[in-house]
Design a protein around this motif. Structure first.
Motif: not given
Ligand SMILES: Cc1cc2nc3c(=O)[nH]c(=O)nc-3n(C[C@H](O)[C@H](O)[C@H](O)COP(=O)(O)OP(=O)(O)OC[C@H]3O[C@@H](n4cnc5c(N)ncnc54)[C@H](O)[C@@H]3O)c2cc1C
Ligand code: FES
Length: 530
Positions: A36-37, A58, A69, A201-202, A251, A274, A328, A355-356
């Protein structure tokens, strides 16, 4: 302020959050989304809007993966320089990618307005600057390419920063927001419109057969498709895990005495720094950088100190308010992989966002939902995980995977003495050799020893202690485990195995060793079956 440990980002302060129940039943829906990202929520909202029965499952809480984060920049200007991407994919394709990213940002704005989401979405220019005269030509080329892609970009004579730079360029119409508020509001909207959402709920097992299904400790969800929106897909998918590399970024949230003009800023150093204000007109800024490959830095807290030093060198600082860091994932050819995972029947993902990833996460939500709904999506082909870019990505592929091989091999060669246990300070960890096995030992705050297998449950890499975050990190594909062994990030599904240690004198009390004990040895039959 706690300086080291798993930190909380600036967005988690003043949080208004609903709690969602844990999955404790077996369900059947059309699509199950794990994570749930921003990727999971966007995909979920779009499928739900199209009338699908969708469940999001999630680990932890909504948005508390990398999304909550992040720094909250929304840009079309990617981490890789435009000229590098053009040399790999051609100008027309990169022009399309940049346009798709622009549309993703417009989509966030539209969604925030339509669903009345208060997430501080603000249009703002983006600035790329250099402190080195050697990079000036690169900036000129970056502007020229951006203009050819249809972006409004220019070289600047006036420097909006409060320190001297060698050169700076400006991209109009980028944006910033509070990423955690955004996804929390999306979650409420998703549930309000009939979506099912389960927190804490992993997922421990993913089945990709005639009945695709994910299993958690207390329940399971079967569906026609599974979306692994877990930043990097959980489980073993060699076609992807060998083509993305994990990096860790640091950060800080800082109150400045003299803030620069508003905007998103990043520099040309590698890795880059950044910066952005938390919101319009504030003197609190988010400043980050000093990325390194996950699990390959021993004194990780020194990276925080280096970011802090950069901040003090460049700004007049009132106080440092927050520290946090996260991973990342970088793809070998510079573009993310979004779509169906090669060689699977029904599993989709989005990864390699660099990073995007906030912009790419939105894009992924749109592409994956279109693929599942059978709708045409103009961007699907270029991000297809099965794309073959052998020539373009071969050298990076080799570099990243030779780097992984190095970690597999050197771990077998190095040797530690059992007596090293006494050197482990409270709230610190270390991998030591015990006989022929490697044991990850963490000493708790109150001095007790927690012994774990150092073998990553994903594909057998050796975990390394992260002193700043108090976690065990795997250098191979970015798996991360808490100090006490629970998997919480990256592809591993299982926790690090507990290891039983004993001493001759006191078989039950190895966990209380506070200094080297001559008779200390592992209990062979109980020590790891690696
Ligand atoms: C320090 C930092 C700064 C950043 N700043 C920027 C920025 O300014 N602009 C930008 O565009 N990008 C930025 N990024 C990159 C960006 O934040 C990520 O690429 C993006 O948020 C990823 O989103 P997501 O939904 O794919 O993953 P996530 O937000 O990590 O969501 C993944 C989800 O999956 C869940 N999950 C994992 N394993 C399991 C499992 N086994 N069972 C159930 N759930 C699970 C996790 O708990 C989480 O809720 C940054 C990254 C970092 C590290
Ligand atoms: S994350 Fe793949 S081996 Fe550890």
């Amino acid at each position: 302020m706690q300086r080291w440990g798993l930190h909380k980002s600036i967005w988690t302060q003043d949080l208004r959050k609903k709690n969602y129940e844990t999955l404790r039943q077996n369900l059947n829906v059309d699509t199950v989304i794990v994570g749930a990202g921003i990727t999971g929520l966007l995909t979920g909202i779009l499928l739900r809007d199209a009338g699908k029965r969708v469940a999001i499952v999630t680990d932890g809480e909504v948005g508390h993966g990398v999304t909550g984060n992040s720094a909250g920049h929304l840009t079309q200007v990617l981490d890789y320089e435009f000229r590098d991407l053009v040399s790999r994919f051609g100008e027309e394709k990169i022009k399309d990618v940049v346009a798709a990213c622009g549309n993703a940002i417009n989509f966030v704005e539209k969604l925030a307005t339509a669903k009345k989401i208060e997430c501080g979405f603000t249009r703002t220019p983006g600035f790329k600057f250099t402190e080195s005269k050697d990079d000036l030509q690169n900036l000129v080329e970056e502007v020229e390419l951006a203009q050819r892609f249809g972006m409004s970009a220019s070289q600047l004579l006036n420097n909006p920063l409060s320190f001297l730079v060698a050169g700076i360029i400006r991209f109009e119409n980028q944006a910033m927001f509070d990423p955690l508020s955004f996804v929390l509001n999306l979650a409420e909207s998703f549930v309000g419109e009939g979506g099912l959402l389960f927190e804490n709920s992993r997922v421990l097992k993913v089945e990709d057969d005639s009945t695709p299904r994910v299993h958690t400790k207390f329940g399971s969800v079967s569906a026609q498709e599974i979306v692994l929106a877990t930043h990097t897909p959980i489980g073993v998918y060699l076609s992807l895990h060998t083509r993305v590399a994990p990096y860790f970024s640091y950060v800080m949230g800082v109150r400045l005495k003299r803030a620069p003009a508003q905007g998103l800023f990043w520099d040309t150093s590698k890795p880059y720094f950044y910066l952005r204000p938390v919101k319009t007109g504030t003197d609190i800024w988010i400043i980050g950088g000093r990325d390194h490959k996950t699990g390959q830095e021993i004194k990780t807290y020194e990276r925080y100190l280096e970011v802090e030093e950069y901040i003090h060198q460049h700004f007049d600082v009132s106080e440092i308010l927050f520290y946090w860091g996260n991973e990342v994932f970088e793809s070998v050819d510079g573009l993310p992989y979004i779509g169906k995972i090669p060689f699977t029947k029904n599993i989709f993902t989005g990864t390699g966002y660099s990073g995007t990833g906030l912009t790419f996460g939105v894009l992924a939500g749109r592409i994956i939902s279109d693929l599942i709904l059978g709708e045409k999506n103009e961007s699907a082909e270029i991000f297809d995980p099965s794309r073959v870019k052998a020539v373009a990505s071969a050298s990076s592929f080799l570099k990243e995977n030779m780097n992984v091989a190095k970690w597999y091999v050197s771990d077998r060669l190095s040797h530690h003495e059992i007596g090293e246990i006494k050197l482990i300070a409270p709230n610190e960890g270390r991998v030591i050799d015990v006989g022929e096995k490697k044991v990850a030992i963490y000493r708790t705050e109150n001095g007790r020893i927690h012994a774990l297998s150092s073998t990553c449950t994903h594909m057998g890499g050796t975990v390394h202690w992260n002193s700043a975050e108090k976690s065990w990190d795997c250098p191979c594909h970015g798996g991360r485990f808490r100090a006490t062994g629970e998997a919480f990030e990256g592809p591993p599904l299982g926790d690090l195995a507990d290891v039983k240690l004993y001493t001759e004198e006191n078989p039950d009390a190895a966990d209380t060793i506070t200094e080297a004990t001559p008779g200390f040895s592992p209990m062979p039959e109980q020590l790891l079956d690696i």
